[in-house]
Design an enzyme around this catalytic site. Structure first.
Site, PDB file in Angstrom:
ATOM      1  N   LYS A 115       0.781  -1.175   0.005  1.00 58.78           N
ATOM      2  CA  LYS A 115      -0.130   0.013   0.132  1.00 58.78           C
ATOM      3  C   LYS A 115       0.786   1.292   0.048  1.00 58.78           C
ATOM      4  O   LYS A 115       0.553   2.388  -0.555  1.00 58.78           O
ATOM      5  CB  LYS A 115      -1.045   0.091   1.375  1.00 58.78           C
ATOM      6  CG  LYS A 115      -2.202  -1.029   0.871  1.00 58.78           C
ATOM      7  CD  LYS A 115      -3.491  -0.782   1.510  1.00 58.78           C
ATOM      8  CE  LYS A 115      -4.246  -1.624   0.946  1.00 58.78           C
ATOM      9  NZ  LYS A 115      -5.632  -1.740   1.456  1.00 58.78           N
ATOM     10  N   LYS A 197      -3.863  -9.900  -6.587  1.00 63.26           N
ATOM     11  CA  LYS A 197      -5.106 -10.255  -5.773  1.00 63.26           C
ATOM     12  C   LYS A 197      -6.234  -9.587  -6.560  1.00 63.26           C
ATOM     13  O   LYS A 197      -6.126  -7.980  -6.725  1.00 63.26           O
ATOM     14  CB  LYS A 197      -4.825  -9.924  -4.449  1.00 63.26           C
ATOM     15  CG  LYS A 197      -6.147 -10.267  -3.404  1.00 63.26           C
ATOM     16  CD  LYS A 197      -5.532  -9.744  -2.143  1.00 63.26           C
ATOM     17  CE  LYS A 197      -6.105  -8.347  -2.030  1.00 63.26           C
ATOM     18  NZ  LYS A 197      -6.734  -8.275  -0.559  1.00 63.26           N
ATOM     19  N   LYS A 200     -10.863  -4.739  -4.010  1.00 61.94           N
ATOM     20  CA  LYS A 200     -12.003  -3.794  -4.288  1.00 61.94           C
ATOM     21  C   LYS A 200     -11.668  -2.361  -4.461  1.00 61.94           C
ATOM     22  O   LYS A 200     -12.177  -1.543  -5.002  1.00 61.94           O
ATOM     23  CB  LYS A 200     -12.954  -3.805  -3.015  1.00 61.94           C
ATOM     24  CG  LYS A 200     -12.623  -3.346  -1.759  1.00 61.94           C
ATOM     25  CD  LYS A 200     -13.513  -3.177  -0.775  1.00 61.94           C
ATOM     26  CE  LYS A 200     -13.513  -4.019   0.432  1.00 61.94           C
ATOM     27  NZ  LYS A 200     -12.436  -3.562   1.411  1.00 61.94           N
TER      28      LYS A 200
HETATM   29  P1  ATP Z   1      -8.718  -3.102  -0.133  1.00 60.01           P
HETATM   30  O1  ATP Z   1      -8.622  -3.115  -1.710  1.00 60.01           O
HETATM   31  O2  ATP Z   1      -9.258  -1.663   0.052  1.00 60.01           O
HETATM   32  O3  ATP Z   1      -7.286  -3.461   0.301  1.00 60.01           O
HETATM   33  P2  ATP Z   1      -9.839  -5.695  -0.037  1.00 60.01           P
HETATM   34  O4  ATP Z   1     -10.694  -6.162  -1.278  1.00 60.01           O
HETATM   35  O5  ATP Z   1      -8.360  -6.170  -0.125  1.00 60.01           O
HETATM   36  O6  ATP Z   1      -9.701  -4.116   0.160  1.00 60.01           O
HETATM   37  P3  ATP Z   1     -10.473  -6.175   2.703  1.00 60.01           P
HETATM   38  O7  ATP Z   1     -11.465  -5.210   3.231  1.00 60.01           O
HETATM   39  O8  ATP Z   1      -8.984  -5.724   2.922  1.00 60.01           O
HETATM   40  O9  ATP Z   1     -10.539  -6.297   1.183  1.00 60.01           O
HETATM   41  O10 ATP Z   1     -10.647  -7.532   2.909  1.00 60.01           O
HETATM   42  C1  ATP Z   1     -11.862  -8.044   3.688  1.00 60.01           C
HETATM   43  C2  ATP Z   1     -11.688  -9.628   3.661  1.00 60.01           C
HETATM   44  O11 ATP Z   1     -11.507  -9.993   2.422  1.00 60.01           O
HETATM   45  C3  ATP Z   1     -10.235 -10.184   4.209  1.00 60.01           C
HETATM   46  O12 ATP Z   1     -10.402 -11.337   4.930  1.00 60.01           O
HETATM   47  C4  ATP Z   1      -9.263 -10.564   3.000  1.00 60.01           C
HETATM   48  O13 ATP Z   1      -8.498 -11.679   3.279  1.00 60.01           O
HETATM   49  C5  ATP Z   1     -10.600 -11.142   2.085  1.00 60.01           C
HETATM   50  N1  ATP Z   1     -10.137 -10.599   0.758  1.00 60.01           N
HETATM   51  C6  ATP Z   1      -9.967  -9.751   0.054  1.00 60.01           C
HETATM   52  N2  ATP Z   1      -9.609  -9.817  -1.161  1.00 60.01           N
HETATM   53  C7  ATP Z   1      -9.471 -11.015  -1.430  1.00 60.01           C
HETATM   54  C8  ATP Z   1      -9.359 -11.910  -2.599  1.00 60.01           C
HETATM   55  N3  ATP Z   1      -9.040 -11.455  -3.657  1.00 60.01           N
HETATM   56  N4  ATP Z   1      -9.462 -13.276  -2.422  1.00 60.01           N
HETATM   57  C9  ATP Z   1      -9.811 -13.788  -1.097  1.00 60.01           C
HETATM   58  N5  ATP Z   1      -9.994 -13.233  -0.180  1.00 60.01           N
HETATM   59  C10 ATP Z   1     -10.037 -12.065   0.006  1.00 60.01           C
END
Ligand code: ATP
Ligand code: LTN
Length: 333
Positions: A115, A197, A200
């Protein structure tokens, strides 16, 4: 703490529209614990401000994330669902835990490295101490299990180290939590860059399938997903794009990779991508329907937030009092 019931705890940031990565890696697994565990799931709005947010969007997404928890099957009568900023003990304990966390430990966190590379103009202290606030979330509730995607395992392991360090100085303070990473869906990859990955906060909406995307959009996104020049639907090293689509298909259908290979033998990527889109859209349709109903009643969502915050505060207060007493802070009655 809960008549010997074990505790399951997790959180999702309202930092964007939730993706199928969030759904398959986290949300979908939360209800696994509903019957046997005391469950608390939080909308972690304080974590979200480590990167800049538009206030109106943050507010809307906080409601939406809570509604999605319920739309994904979490029953607020059985589960404590709440918003992090409504329970001030999170930041209170976080300060204390900061004093038991090492600079070197935080420097090694891969999410911080990623990040800070992505937001080079805003490498704030919150981004750096983010895992300490997360440790506070978890430890406040004497958590046993933390269902998360694989990207968060490192943070839960740091939380264990902080708790173990604290307990060695002040015995029997915290329960040591266990990260639970489901085998399937632990890391859903971007449809545009399948070595990255699915996230969002990705700027490219075609890289991401959102839980709330309609069927046509879902099918279009899967059709455009980046794959290799091979034509055979086969799970193999180096075929990142197709491996990711096969994993997604496996998550939604419960089929093994061998079964999927057999099902699509002799068929091309086109047929397979359409099938992935269809199972995904069909699985999300009931979640979307419930979501629309829940969002139509903001008052009910706010009542839910209030109830959740009261339940969570009661437990959180007990942990903070215990910690402060052990540290030697003067307790006034
Ligand atoms: P950001 O993009 O804002 O960092 P994010 O999409 O990574 O957000 P988080 O809110 O950080 O989402 O994660 C919420 C949950 O979803 C966590 O348990 C994280 O491990 C899971 N998660 C997020 N993205 C993935 C993915 N691509 N595959 C599996 N699990 C995920
Ligand atoms: N850091 C997590 C979100 C999160 C969390 C938590 C997950 C905040 N507090 C407590 C589990 C337990 C993330 O970025 N996905």
């Amino acid at each position: 703490m809960f008549q010997n019931q074990k505790v399951s705890y997790s959180g999702v940031q309202p930092s964007g529209n939730l993706t199928i990565g969030n759904y398959l890696g986290a949300l979908r697994n939360f209800s696994t614990y509903s019957d046997d565990y005391k469950c608390l799931y939080c909308v972690v709005d304080q974590h979200a401000i480590t990167v800049r947010q538009v206030p109106a969007d943050l507010r809307r997404r906080t409601y939406e994330t809570l509604a999605l928890y319920m739309a994904c099957g979490l029953d607020p009568e059985k589960t404590t669902l709440y918003v992090q900023s409504h329970v001030h003990e999170h930041t209170e304990l976080a300060w204390i835990l900061n004093c038991f966390t090492m600079f070197g430990e935080l420097s090694r966190m891969t999410q911080f490295k990623d990040k800070s590379a992505k937001h080079a103009d805003n490498i704030n202290a919150g981004l750096f101490t983010y895992p300490v606030l997360m440790a506070s979330d978890i430890l406040l509730y004497q958590t046993d299990v933390v269902p998360v995607g694989i990207d968060q395992k490192q943070h839960v392991e740091l939380c264990r180290d902080i708790a173990t360090r604290f307990n060695s100085l002040y015995p029997d303070t915290f329960t040591i939590p266990e990260p639970i990473v489901s085998k399937s869906g632990m890391k859903i990859m971007s449809l545009a860059e399948p070595t990255k990955k699915m996230s969002k906060s990705d700027e490219n909406p075609n890289a991401v399938v959102y839980i709330l995307d309609d069927k046509d959009t879902i099918i279009r996104k899967f059709k455009r997903a980046v794959t290799d020049s091979d034509t055979e639907v086969r799970f193999a090293p180096g075929k990142d794009g197709i491996n990711n689509l096969m994993s997604i298909y496996a998550c939604f259908t419960g089929k093994t990779m061998e079964e999927i290979e057999a099902e699509f033998a002799g068929k091309g990527y086109g047929d397979f991508k359409l099938a992935v889109g269809e199972v995904c859209a069909d699985a999300l349709a009931p979640v979307q329907q419930r979501f629309v109903q829940l969002m139509a009643d903001k008052g009910a969502l706010e009542a839910q937030m209030k109830k959740g915050a009261e339940e969570a505060s009661y437990i959180a207060r007990r942990t903070v009092s215990k910690v402060e007493k052990k540290l030697g802070f003067v307790q006034l009655r």
